[in-house]
Design an enzyme around this catalytic site. Structure first.
Site, PDB file in Angstrom:
ATOM      1  CB  CYS A  30       7.794 -26.959  -6.412  1.00 27.59           C
ATOM      2  SG  CYS A  30       8.458 -26.349  -4.861  1.00 27.59           S
ATOM      3  CG  PHE A  40       3.447 -20.328 -10.025  1.00 24.86           C
ATOM      4  CD1 PHE A  40       2.863 -21.515  -9.597  1.00 24.86           C
ATOM      5  CD2 PHE A  40       4.185 -19.599  -9.099  1.00 24.86           C
ATOM      6  CE1 PHE A  40       2.987 -21.950  -8.288  1.00 24.86           C
ATOM      7  CE2 PHE A  40       4.310 -20.016  -7.788  1.00 24.86           C
ATOM      8  CZ  PHE A  40       3.698 -21.199  -7.381  1.00 24.86           C
ATOM      9  NE  ARG A  90       5.880 -33.465   2.139  1.00 26.82           N
ATOM     10  CZ  ARG A  90       5.851 -34.720   2.561  1.00 26.82           C
ATOM     11  NH1 ARG A  90       5.457 -34.985   3.792  1.00 26.82           N
ATOM     12  NH2 ARG A  90       6.202 -35.712   1.773  1.00 26.82           N
ATOM     13  CE1 TYR A 134       6.863 -15.311  -3.187  1.00 21.28           C
ATOM     14  CE2 TYR A 134       9.057 -15.294  -4.148  1.00 21.28           C
ATOM     15  CZ  TYR A 134       7.769 -14.792  -4.086  1.00 21.28           C
ATOM     16  OH  TYR A 134       7.396 -13.761  -4.922  1.00 21.28           O
ATOM     17  CE  LYS A 193      10.447 -29.490  -2.908  1.00 23.16           C
ATOM     18  NZ  LYS A 193       9.225 -28.777  -2.546  1.00 23.16           N
TER      19      LYS A 193
END
Length: 401
Positions: A258, A319, A152, A13, A204
């Protein structure tokens, strides 16, 4: 045959969009993935994930020869590690993929090369990989550049954000930081912020832990408001009229690769210090369990009132809204938990962004709503926002539609 300038390890991804973007800037990229089917798909100019604008760019850069995929790495000037960092044991981060990717390129490294980890990693991972490289190739000490630069980006808007978002770049020394900044400056328009590797790694984790804590506050409010018989959506809207209040929206939990994962990287290494972060993870995980129990309660109430089993529509498995990504999805967990108690009940599993699933039969959302007695709204997909429900249906709104 173009000289390979960049090798990317991992074509998922983040790895594939990153590879495509670099290649679209006329920089030759050799993408590596362990899956032969992924490699074959990309080399055919197609993609194996859903991401707007990505396939157009992949088709272009494959046709021009700037992107080639393979299952093994080759010599290059820059190496990007973009592989998963899953869990092991009790939510302990597993950096074995990062280590395996690194070991795969160690024989190829030469003086002046740049090595960058983009994978979400526990603090100190870049330094560990540096030690691993220098243990096996001591002649490269102080001769190569090593840095950490986390992605990000938001799924569904990756191609724009890869270019325009600011990046935090931390090297193991100042020279490495500057070398990495020069690399990203070739294709990133956002500001490039220099720091050290440990701070970049922590940055992060902190970004996503911050979001997780804020969502946990909203989810906890939703639990309280349910008991207090208060509309949590109205409450948050009114509270946010305060100029210094900005409460996020509750949902059926927190998912994705994440926000639902990164806080554990901090909690695992600093369990005594990260009490709020750890508790937020508990709250958000509990919200998914709570939603599943609410659906089961609604089913029992329907049985008592109507003397028959209800037909239940479970709306959404991704999600977050409007994507096909089911990783760490609370909605998928809820579907699985509800179906554990299924006997001869009729359930309609809805996910408009995927056509098939290897476990669940996917039903069109219109058919599901038309037939269902109970509709559980788990994900705020656009398709669900204009549905007209019947007065005799039980609507469980877990996502604020």
């Amino acid at each position: 045959m173009k000289k390979i300038q960049v090798v990317t390890i991992g074509l998922g991804y983040i790895g594939l969009p990153t590879s495509a973007l670099i290649a679209d800037n006329n920089i030759s990229v050799h993408g590596v993935d362990i899956s032969q089917s992924v490699v074959d798909t990309i080399n055919a100019g197609k993609i194996h994930i859903v991401e707007p604008d990505l396939e157009t760019i992949v088709t272009k850069v494959v046709q021009t020869g700037y992107l080639v995929a393979n299952t093994t790495p080759v010599a290059a000037d820059t190496y990007l590690i973009v592989v998963p960092t899953p869990f092991k044991g009790n939510h302990e981060p597993d950096i074995s993929y990062v280590q395996a990717a690194t070991e795969g390129i160690i024989p190829l490294l030469k003086e002046g090369d740049l090595y960058i980890i983009e994978s979400t990693s526990p603090i100190g991972t870049t330094e560990k990989m540096m030690d691993l490289i220098f243990t096996k190739r001591p002649e490269l000490v102080d001769k190569i550049f090593l840095a950490y630069c986390p992605e990000r980006v938001l799924p569904g808007n990756v191609m724009y954000e890869l270019v325009n978002n600011d990046r935090v770049i931390g090297g193991v020394n100042t020279a490495s930081t500057q070398k990495a900044i020069e690399f990203y400056r070739q294709f990133v328009k956002g500001n490039l912020h220099a720091t050290n590797a440990r701070t970049a790694e922590m940055c992060k984790l902190v970004e996503n832990s911050s979001r997780d804590v804020q969502i946990a506050f909203a989810n906890e409010l939703s639990l309280i408001c349910d008991k207090a018989e208060i509309d949590v959506w109205e409450l948050i809207d009114l509270a946010n009229k305060h100029p210094r209040v900005n409460i996020l929206q509750p949902g059926c939990g927190v998912g994705g690769h994440c926000i639902a994962v990164d806080p554990y990287f901090i909690v695992s290494d600093y369990p005594l210090e990260s009490r709020i972060i750890g508790k937020a993870r508990e709250v958000n995980n509990h919200k998914s369990f709570w939603c599943a129990e609410k659906i089961k309660e609604a089913k029992k109430d329907f049985q008592l009132k109507n003397n028959r089993e209800p037909k239940i529509a479970l709306m959404g498995m991704a999600f977050k809204p409007n994507i096909d990504d089911l990783r760490e999805s609370p909605a998928k967990y809820i579907v699985q938990r509800v179906l554990q108690d299924a006997n001869d009940d009729e359930y309609f599993i809805v996910e408009p962004n995927i056509h098939t699933h290897n476990i669940f039969k996917i039903t069109d959302y219109r058919e599901a709503v038309e037939k269902a007695d109970i509709v559980a709204l788990l994900v705020a997909h656009n398709e669900f926002k204009n549905i007209t429900f019947r007065e005799d249906q039980v609507i469980l709104n877990f996502c604020g539609i």
